[in-house]
Design a protein around this motif. Structure first.
Motif, PDB file in Angstrom:
ATOM      1  N   ALA A  81       5.851  -2.964   3.177  1.00 26.89           N
ATOM      2  CA  ALA A  81       5.678  -2.931   1.722  1.00 26.89           C
ATOM      3  C   ALA A  81       5.177  -4.278   1.220  1.00 26.89           C
ATOM      4  CB  ALA A  81       7.002  -2.589   1.040  1.00 26.89           C
ATOM      5  N   PRO A  82       4.128  -4.282   0.407  1.00 29.39           N
ATOM      6  CA  PRO A  82       3.606  -5.546  -0.103  1.00 29.39           C
ATOM      7  C   PRO A  82       4.663  -6.308  -0.896  1.00 29.39           C
ATOM      8  CG  PRO A  82       2.671  -3.676  -1.288  1.00 29.39           C
ATOM      9  CD  PRO A  82       3.393  -3.129  -0.112  1.00 29.39           C
ATOM     10  N   ARG A  83       4.922  -7.512  -0.466  1.00 29.74           N
ATOM     11  CA  ARG A  83       5.934  -8.380  -1.078  1.00 29.74           C
ATOM     12  C   ARG A  83       7.318  -7.742  -1.039  1.00 29.74           C
ATOM     13  NH1 ARG A  83       3.653 -10.440  -6.722  1.00 29.74           N
ATOM     14  NH2 ARG A  83       3.063  -8.264  -6.971  1.00 29.74           N
ATOM     15  N   GLY A  84       7.475  -6.751  -0.149  1.00 30.36           N
ATOM     16  CA  GLY A  84       8.771  -6.089  -0.048  1.00 30.36           C
ATOM     17  C   GLY A  84       9.850  -7.001   0.488  1.00 30.36           C
ATOM     18  N   GLY A  85       9.486  -7.856   1.455  1.00 37.91           N
ATOM     19  CA  GLY A  85      10.473  -8.794   1.984  1.00 37.91           C
ATOM     20  C   GLY A  85      10.939  -9.778   0.931  1.00 37.91           C
ATOM     21  N   ALA A  86       9.984 -10.317   0.164  1.00 44.51           N
ATOM     22  CA  ALA A  86      10.354 -11.228  -0.920  1.00 44.51           C
ATOM     23  C   ALA A  86      11.182 -10.496  -1.968  1.00 44.51           C
ATOM     24  CB  ALA A  86       9.096 -11.814  -1.557  1.00 44.51           C
ATOM     25  N   GLY A  87      10.807  -9.258  -2.255  1.00 41.56           N
ATOM     26  CA  GLY A  87      11.568  -8.476  -3.237  1.00 41.56           C
ATOM     27  C   GLY A  87      12.990  -8.236  -2.791  1.00 41.56           C
ATOM     28  N   LEU A  88      13.182  -7.980  -1.491  1.00 40.55           N
ATOM     29  CA  LEU A  88      14.531  -7.745  -0.982  1.00 40.55           C
ATOM     30  C   LEU A  88      15.386  -8.999  -1.127  1.00 40.55           C
ATOM     31  CD1 LEU A  88      16.551  -5.930   0.477  1.00 40.55           C
ATOM     32  CD2 LEU A  88      15.576  -6.729   2.652  1.00 40.55           C
ATOM     33  N   ILE A  89      14.803 -10.145  -0.803  1.00 43.42           N
ATOM     34  CA  ILE A  89      15.549 -11.407  -0.940  1.00 43.42           C
ATOM     35  C   ILE A  89      15.920 -11.652  -2.397  1.00 43.42           C
ATOM     36  CG2 ILE A  89      15.363 -13.914  -0.720  1.00 43.42           C
ATOM     37  CD1 ILE A  89      13.598 -13.433   1.746  1.00 43.42           C
ATOM     38  N   VAL A 107      12.988  -5.471  -5.104  1.00 42.67           N
ATOM     39  CA  VAL A 107      12.645  -4.865  -3.824  1.00 42.67           C
ATOM     40  C   VAL A 107      11.736  -3.653  -4.009  1.00 42.67           C
ATOM     41  CG1 VAL A 107      14.712  -3.390  -3.792  1.00 42.67           C
ATOM     42  CG2 VAL A 107      13.584  -4.010  -1.650  1.00 42.67           C
ATOM     43  N   GLN A 108      11.823  -2.993  -5.139  1.00 46.25           N
ATOM     44  CA  GLN A 108      10.920  -1.881  -5.432  1.00 46.25           C
ATOM     45  C   GLN A 108       9.841  -2.256  -6.433  1.00 46.25           C
ATOM     46  OE1 GLN A 108      13.695   1.345  -6.579  1.00 46.25           O
ATOM     47  NE2 GLN A 108      12.996   2.420  -4.768  1.00 46.25           N
ATOM     48  N   LEU A 109      10.176  -3.107  -7.395  1.00 47.90           N
ATOM     49  CA  LEU A 109       9.214  -3.434  -8.448  1.00 47.90           C
ATOM     50  C   LEU A 109       8.017  -4.208  -7.914  1.00 47.90           C
ATOM     51  CD1 LEU A 109      11.134  -4.403 -11.716  1.00 47.90           C
ATOM     52  CD2 LEU A 109       9.856  -2.327 -11.182  1.00 47.90           C
ATOM     53  N   LEU A 110       8.236  -5.162  -7.027  1.00 52.38           N
ATOM     54  CA  LEU A 110       7.118  -5.954  -6.523  1.00 52.38           C
ATOM     55  C   LEU A 110       6.112  -5.086  -5.759  1.00 52.38           C
ATOM     56  CD1 LEU A 110       8.786  -9.325  -5.443  1.00 52.38           C
ATOM     57  CD2 LEU A 110       7.487  -8.800  -7.522  1.00 52.38           C
ATOM     58  N   PRO A 111       6.543  -4.229  -4.823  1.00 50.76           N
ATOM     59  CA  PRO A 111       5.562  -3.329  -4.196  1.00 50.76           C
ATOM     60  C   PRO A 111       4.901  -2.390  -5.207  1.00 50.76           C
ATOM     61  CG  PRO A 111       7.557  -3.434  -2.880  1.00 50.76           C
ATOM     62  CD  PRO A 111       7.863  -4.136  -4.170  1.00 50.76           C
ATOM     63  N   PHE A 112       5.664  -1.909  -6.161  1.00 46.85           N
ATOM     64  CA  PHE A 112       5.115  -0.997  -7.161  1.00 46.85           C
ATOM     65  C   PHE A 112       3.991  -1.670  -7.946  1.00 46.85           C
ATOM     66  CE2 PHE A 112       5.220   0.410 -11.625  1.00 46.85           C
ATOM     67  CZ  PHE A 112       4.861   1.740 -11.463  1.00 46.85           C
ATOM     68  N   LEU A 113       4.229  -2.875  -8.417  1.00 48.47           N
ATOM     69  CA  LEU A 113       3.221  -3.589  -9.195  1.00 48.47           C
ATOM     70  C   LEU A 113       2.016  -3.940  -8.330  1.00 48.47           C
ATOM     71  CD1 LEU A 113       5.562  -5.931 -11.265  1.00 48.47           C
ATOM     72  CD2 LEU A 113       4.358  -3.893 -12.071  1.00 48.47           C
ATOM     73  N   ASP A 114       2.249  -4.296  -7.083  1.00 43.28           N
ATOM     74  CA  ASP A 114       1.156  -4.655  -6.192  1.00 43.28           C
ATOM     75  C   ASP A 114       0.270  -3.449  -5.884  1.00 43.28           C
ATOM     76  OD1 ASP A 114       0.332  -7.049  -4.291  1.00 43.28           O
ATOM     77  OD2 ASP A 114       0.119  -5.197  -3.137  1.00 43.28           O
ATOM     78  N   LEU A 115       0.886  -2.297  -5.729  1.00 41.50           N
ATOM     79  CA  LEU A 115       0.136  -1.098  -5.340  1.00 41.50           C
ATOM     80  C   LEU A 115      -0.478  -0.371  -6.514  1.00 41.50           C
ATOM     81  CD1 LEU A 115       2.688   0.261  -2.715  1.00 41.50           C
ATOM     82  CD2 LEU A 115       0.448  -0.740  -2.228  1.00 41.50           C
ATOM     83  N   SER A 161      -0.855  14.138   0.685  1.00 45.54           N
ATOM     84  CA  SER A 161      -1.770  13.251  -0.044  1.00 45.54           C
ATOM     85  C   SER A 161      -2.259  12.077   0.791  1.00 45.54           C
ATOM     86  CB  SER A 161      -1.095  12.734  -1.328  1.00 45.54           C
ATOM     87  OG  SER A 161      -0.644  13.815  -2.115  1.00 45.54           O
ATOM     88  N   GLY A 162      -2.311  12.232   2.104  1.00 41.47           N
ATOM     89  CA  GLY A 162      -2.722  11.136   2.958  1.00 41.47           C
ATOM     90  C   GLY A 162      -1.648  10.108   3.177  1.00 41.47           C
ATOM     91  N   GLY A 163      -0.483  10.329   2.567  1.00 43.45           N
ATOM     92  CA  GLY A 163       0.636   9.401   2.656  1.00 43.45           C
ATOM     93  C   GLY A 163       1.048   8.920   1.280  1.00 43.45           C
ATOM     94  N   PHE A 164       2.340   8.691   1.093  1.00 45.27           N
ATOM     95  CA  PHE A 164       2.838   8.226  -0.202  1.00 45.27           C
ATOM     96  C   PHE A 164       4.117   7.425   0.004  1.00 45.27           C
ATOM     97  CE2 PHE A 164       5.231  11.995   0.647  1.00 45.27           C
ATOM     98  CZ  PHE A 164       6.434  11.894  -0.051  1.00 45.27           C
ATOM     99  N   GLU A 165       4.383   6.518  -0.946  1.00 45.18           N
ATOM    100  CA  GLU A 165       5.608   5.742  -0.892  1.00 45.18           C
ATOM    101  C   GLU A 165       6.815   6.628  -1.200  1.00 45.18           C
ATOM    102  OE1 GLU A 165       2.905   2.499  -0.491  1.00 45.18           O
ATOM    103  OE2 GLU A 165       2.858   4.174  -1.888  1.00 45.18           O
ATOM    104  N   VAL A 166       7.861   6.486  -0.426  1.00 48.56           N
ATOM    105  CA  VAL A 166       9.104   7.222  -0.660  1.00 48.56           C
ATOM    106  C   VAL A 166      10.072   6.292  -1.390  1.00 48.56           C
ATOM    107  CG1 VAL A 166      10.976   8.566   0.389  1.00 48.56           C
ATOM    108  CG2 VAL A 166       8.696   8.636   1.380  1.00 48.56           C
ATOM    109  N   ALA A 167      10.757   5.423  -0.664  1.00 46.29           N
ATOM    110  CA  ALA A 167      11.718   4.524  -1.301  1.00 46.29           C
ATOM    111  C   ALA A 167      11.153   3.133  -1.550  1.00 46.29           C
ATOM    112  CB  ALA A 167      12.975   4.409  -0.437  1.00 46.29           C
ATOM    113  N   ALA A 168       9.924   2.876  -1.133  1.00 44.63           N
ATOM    114  CA  ALA A 168       9.360   1.544  -1.320  1.00 44.63           C
ATOM    115  C   ALA A 168       9.105   1.237  -2.784  1.00 44.63           C
ATOM    116  CB  ALA A 168       8.057   1.416  -0.535  1.00 44.63           C
ATOM    117  N   THR A 169       8.907   2.257  -3.606  1.00 45.45           N
ATOM    118  CA  THR A 169       8.708   2.087  -5.042  1.00 45.45           C
ATOM    119  C   THR A 169       9.708   2.978  -5.776  1.00 45.45           C
ATOM    120  OG1 THR A 169       7.066   3.863  -5.186  1.00 45.45           O
ATOM    121  CG2 THR A 169       6.250   1.656  -4.679  1.00 45.45           C
ATOM    122  N   PRO A 170       9.904   2.748  -7.079  1.00 46.68           N
ATOM    123  CA  PRO A 170      10.938   3.524  -7.794  1.00 46.68           C
ATOM    124  C   PRO A 170      10.488   4.896  -8.271  1.00 46.68           C
ATOM    125  CG  PRO A 170      10.015   1.843  -9.236  1.00 46.68           C
ATOM    126  CD  PRO A 170       9.380   1.642  -7.890  1.00 46.68           C
TER     127      PRO A 170
END
Length: 945
Positions: free
Chosen positions: A904-912, A280-288, A109-118
């Protein structure tokens, strides 16, 4: 003579005796759960088979060539776990074992999130078996863990309400085998729903203790649910849990504002902390979410399940089965509509509704207040039941709540099944703890007026339930009559009725005075629950041989040896798009959420490519027509089933004004001039509706000496439309000077009507012509090499600018001359050439070494416009939008190294946030010892208003 008072006063001795009986029957219900696991998972747990429906791959090419025509998978309706869920888990785990936490994959599919989103539930606690076990073994232990969590959560919740062990096990067994939990097995959906009982346990514990430790438990459960990857089920559960908390607080704390605010605040804080736990997963998910193609998902009051599907609550196979030999005969597909609970469970739930709670178990009789629980369970069951199966204004009202307007309401069966299971647990506990009676009709009207009215009310309630059941069965019968399967339907209803009678006998025996008969009745009821549950799970939970778990074909081997850093396009469901991830092959199509801009490219190639928002299957003709665009996406091979339209120039020999009968086993022979070939066949005059199994059309092309030049075959199905039936033949190198004979043989159980003239069928011939394709294989699947395809990671020596998306797509379809189309102006490309060497292509990271004669661009034909950053020789550079959906990096002359990495968008903030929340919750549990602040009631209210 003993009265039939439904709420006799129980002495301490009575309670102790009841607790001893509860422990004995508790072992029975525990044994029932063990038997269920052995029956449904046993061989897979031992590694003898695989707990996955991977035999569904044999329905499509290239695997279909390995099985006879008419092959039927054990469960034809569970493809998603095989082409989406399990491949994603394989990608994550295989890379994790190499030290790489896979955030992104470029394999579909041109690329997809694996573990970056839930989306794939990879951080769910229930996915743990996939990390430590081989992929073929993990699904069985994942399901076992899911069952343990489901039943364990139910036991914890029901015992918090003062029910006994046996009732908890019974409720857990009922929920673990409910329609939603059975049908959605191996999807992330059940990994979320498994925590619903634990959520209610944590909420009830919080209401009883009002301390931080309980709030932390709520957070842990909510976090596990959100990590499970299917937010709709979490949303249904949280709305139901919120209503439960409000009802309990209104009943228990209406006169204590401080306690009410404390409990309510802790509940809200627990849910919020649960969301922060997986930030760590929700913030990238919502952003994307806004950049992802999700298709039309809006729901309205008409999107409810037909009432006929509710019949499966009592008779699970009344609307058909998941095996193609019978097939699903009911409305909707079984995954979305299967509503099983079981006749014994429904009977117990009725007892729970009408009789309510009995005296609390001995150790909790001074601690548990259950006021409002039964009322809530009844009302919540009715609310969800009406919304799911009747729709109307009530569903419209629910859909106005946030997040309830984007998913089919039928998926709220996850919560409905839980509510029914809890009521069944209440009913079984009441059956265990009720005093044995000996009823005489003349005593029914003895007692006070209030007692007589209560008896009449209970009798009326049972009458209403009986009438509703009969009406439901009659409604299902009308549907079966319309569908022509009323005989089958009647047989299944009679089987369910027999089981219902057995359960009713068990209930009656459980109310007798004789200890042996009573014990027999209390054993018979869970036996009926178990027996019907096994009848459900065995066909729904397929266990396949290990050799059928992602079998490797010659087509897979060919692609693995030749695709390299590029990709192929699977047309018309060939290679089951998405399953390629499990084979480590890169495909343009797939089964995953796709970036909106990349989806626009596929829709430009084929407007009908998306058969679902996450599943794209372009056709062969559209792939030929959209060749110029596919060339720019690095599609070097096109793969299609043998039954797809053969690409090339079509010619015919003979007329088509008449019909010619083609009999099974007969061979048609035609003389044909030599020259390159891609296929030969006939013209079908009518759809062959009488085929019991697919027919097989075999083709041979022989020379004058009788030597076979080419051979192939394809299937002819009962849904094949009139028109060309061409057998693909990879004969691009057949010499033009050699006369040939075409032989076509029909292997079928019925005759087929062909178009022809004068008793001679029309011959259809397909030859190469003007499409820049070369047919390389035509056996188990048809493989074309796309000769004009550009590399997926390539050099662009010329550039142009086109900011308008539709215009850019149109220019590329028309054969844009510039090597790359930029969305905004950038450095000038001077038309020079360059050598490009791919150093790393691992999903999260792409590293390229470039030796350029002049200025230009390195183009990566993946959907990397969001969430990626680039460096040139270690220095950050702009990652430019190119060719509408892909990216390019401006590169000066000379030798350089370019690195593109996932961020991952806002992934660093999500991890913290996730780490900080986890630490805070652990400290809260350690600092707050959780000393009981449980409400005490003297005496406990057992009417459960």
């Amino acid at each position: 003579m003993t009265s039939i008072d439904p709420h006799p006063v129980a002495t301490d001795g009575d309670r102790a005796a009841g607790d001893r009986l509860d422990r004995r029957i508790g072992w029975v219900t525990f044994a029932a759960a063990v038997v269920l696991v052995v029956a449904g998972l046993g061989q897979s747990l031992l590694g003898l088979r695989v707990f996955a429906s991977s035999d569904v791959v044999y329905r499509v090419a290239p695997w279909s060539a390995q099985v006879p025509p008419g092959f039927s998978a054990e469960n034809d309706y569970v493809q998603d776990p095989i082409d989406a869920v399990l491949p994603g888990a394989y990608e994550f785990v295989s890379r994790l074992r190499d030290g790489d936490v896979a955030q992104w994959s470029d394999l579909q599919s041109g690329g997809f999130e694996v573990a970056a989103t839930p989306n794939l539930a990879l951080y769910s606690p229930l996915t743990a078996p996939y990390v430590v076990l081989p992929l073929w073994l993990a699904p069985a232990y994942g399901k076992l863990l899911e069952i343990v969590v489901t039943i364990g959560g139910m036991v914890l919740f029901t015992r918090r309400l003062g029910l006994g062990r046996a009732a908890g096990w019974m409720g857990g067994l009922a929920f673990a085998t409910s329609g939603f939990m059975v049908a959605w097995t191996n999807w992330p959906q059940t990994r979320v729903a498994a925590f619903v009982p634990a959520l209610f346990w944590a909420l009830e514990r919080l209401l009883q203790t009002r301390n931080g430790r309980s709030a932390a438990l709520v957070a842990a459960v909510v976090g596990a649910m959100l990590a499970g990857g299917f937010p709709a089920v979490t949303t249904y559960a949280l709305y139901t849990g919120a209503a439960y908390v409000l009802v309990r607080l209104a009943v228990l704390e209406r006169h204590r504002l401080g306690r009410l605010l404390t409990s309510g605040g802790l509940a809200i804080a627990g849910v919020a902390a649960g969301a922060l736990l997986v930030a760590v997963q929700l913030l990238p998910f919502l952003d994307l979410l806004g950049q992802t193609y999700v298709g039309p998902r809006d729901q309205d009051a008409e999107n409810f399940l037909p009432l006929a599907s509710l019949v499966t609550m009592l008779a699970p196979d009344a609307m058909g089965t998941t095996n193609a030999r019978i097939g699903w005969l009911g409305p909707r597909n079984p995954i979305e509509s299967f509503s099983y609970a079981g006749v014994a469970v429904v009977l117990l739930a009725g007892i729970g509704m009408i009789t309510g709670f009995r005296a609390a178990r001995a150790e909790h009789r001074d601690q548990v207040s259950r006021r409002g629980v039964r009322t809530f369970l009844i009302v919540a069951t009715l609310v969800w039941g009406v919304a799911i199966y009747a729709g109307g204004p009530w569903l419209t009202l629910l859909q106005r709540l946030p997040f309830l307007d984007m998913n089919p309401i039928g998926r709220a069966r996850s919560v409905l099944g839980f509510l029914v299971a809890v009521l069944a647990a209440v009913g079984f506990d009441a059956l265990l703890r009720s005093e044995p009676v000996q009823v005489r009709l003349r005593e029914l009207w003895r007692g006070t007026a209030g007692e007589r009215r209560a008896r009449v009310a209970r009798a009326g309630a049972w009458a209403v339930l009986a009438v509703a059941t009969i009406a439901l069965i009659a409604h299902g019968l009308r549907y079966a009559i319309d569908g022509g399967f009323y005989g089958y339907y009647g047989t299944r209803i009679m089987i369910a009725a027999g089981l219902g009678v057995a359960a009713l006998v068990g209930v009656i025996l459980a109310r007798t005075r004789r200890g042996g008969w009573r014990l027999a009745g209390l054993v018979l009821v869970p036996a009926v629950v178990l027996g019907q549950a096994i009848m459900v799970v065995v066909p729904f939970w397929p266990e396949v041989p290990r050799e059928d778990f992602y079998p490797v074909t010659d087509t897979h081997r060919f692609l693995a040896a030749n695709v390299g850093h590029d990709r192929y396009l699977a047309a018309d469901d060939a290679l089951m798009p998405g399953s390629n991830v499990a084979y480590g092959l890169r495909s343009l199509s797939g089964h995953a959420f796709m970036r909106e801009s990349f989806a626009e490219l596929l829709r430009a190639v084929d407007p009908d490519a998306f058969v679902a928002p996450t599943l794209a299957e372009p056709s062969v003709p559209s792939a030929v027509a959209g060749a110029a665009l596919l060339d720019r996406l690095g599609v070097t091979y096109l793969v299609s089933p043998p039954e797809s339209e053969v690409a090339g120039v079509r010619t015919t020999v003979g007329g088509s004004a008449q019909q010619v009968v083609w009999t099974p086993g007969s061979t048609l022979r035609f003389e044909l001039d030599g020259g390159p070939l891609r296929g030969v066949g006939v013209a079908l005059a009518e759809t062959p509706s009488d085929l019991d199994v697919p027919a097989r059309v075999e083709a041979r092309v022989v020379d004058q000496a009788g030597a076979v030049e080419l051979a192939g075959a394809r299937l002819l199905r009962d849904r094949t439309k009139p028109g060309d039936v061409v057998v693909a033949l990879a004969g691009e190198d057949v010499a033009a000077s050699r006369p040939l004979t075409v032989e076509l043989t029909l292997r079928a159980d019925h005759t087929v009507l062909l178009a022809g003239s004068g008793g001679v069928p029309q011959l259809v011939v397909v030859r190469p012509g003007g499409d820049s394709l070369e047919m390389l294989r035509s056996d188990e699947a048809v493989v074309y090499e796309r000769e004009d395809a550009l590399p997926r990671i390539r050099w662009a020596g010329t550039s142009a600018v086109e900011p308008d998306g539709p215009t850019a797509i149109g220019r590329m379809l028309a054969g844009e001359e510039a090597d790359v189309l930029l969305a905004e102006p950038g450095p000038e490309a001077d038309g020079s050439s360059a050598a490009v060497e791919v150093l790393e292509d691992s999903g999260d990271t792409i590293r390229v070494r470039v030796d350029a004669d002049g200025a230009g661009y390195v183009v990566v034909a993946d959907a990397l416009q969001d969430s990626f950053r680039a460096t040139l020789d270690g220095e950050p550079v702009q990652l430019r939008a190119a060719d509408h959906a892909v990216v390019a990096v401006a590169t000066p002359a000379g030798e350089h190294e370019i690195m593109i990495t996932y961020d991952a968008p806002r992934g660093g903030a999500g991890l913290i946030i996730s780490i900080a929340t986890a630490v805070a919750l652990v400290l809260l549990v350690l600092i707050n010892p959780g000393r009981a602040r449980t409400r005490r009631s003297s005496p406990p209210r057992t009417d459960a208003r």
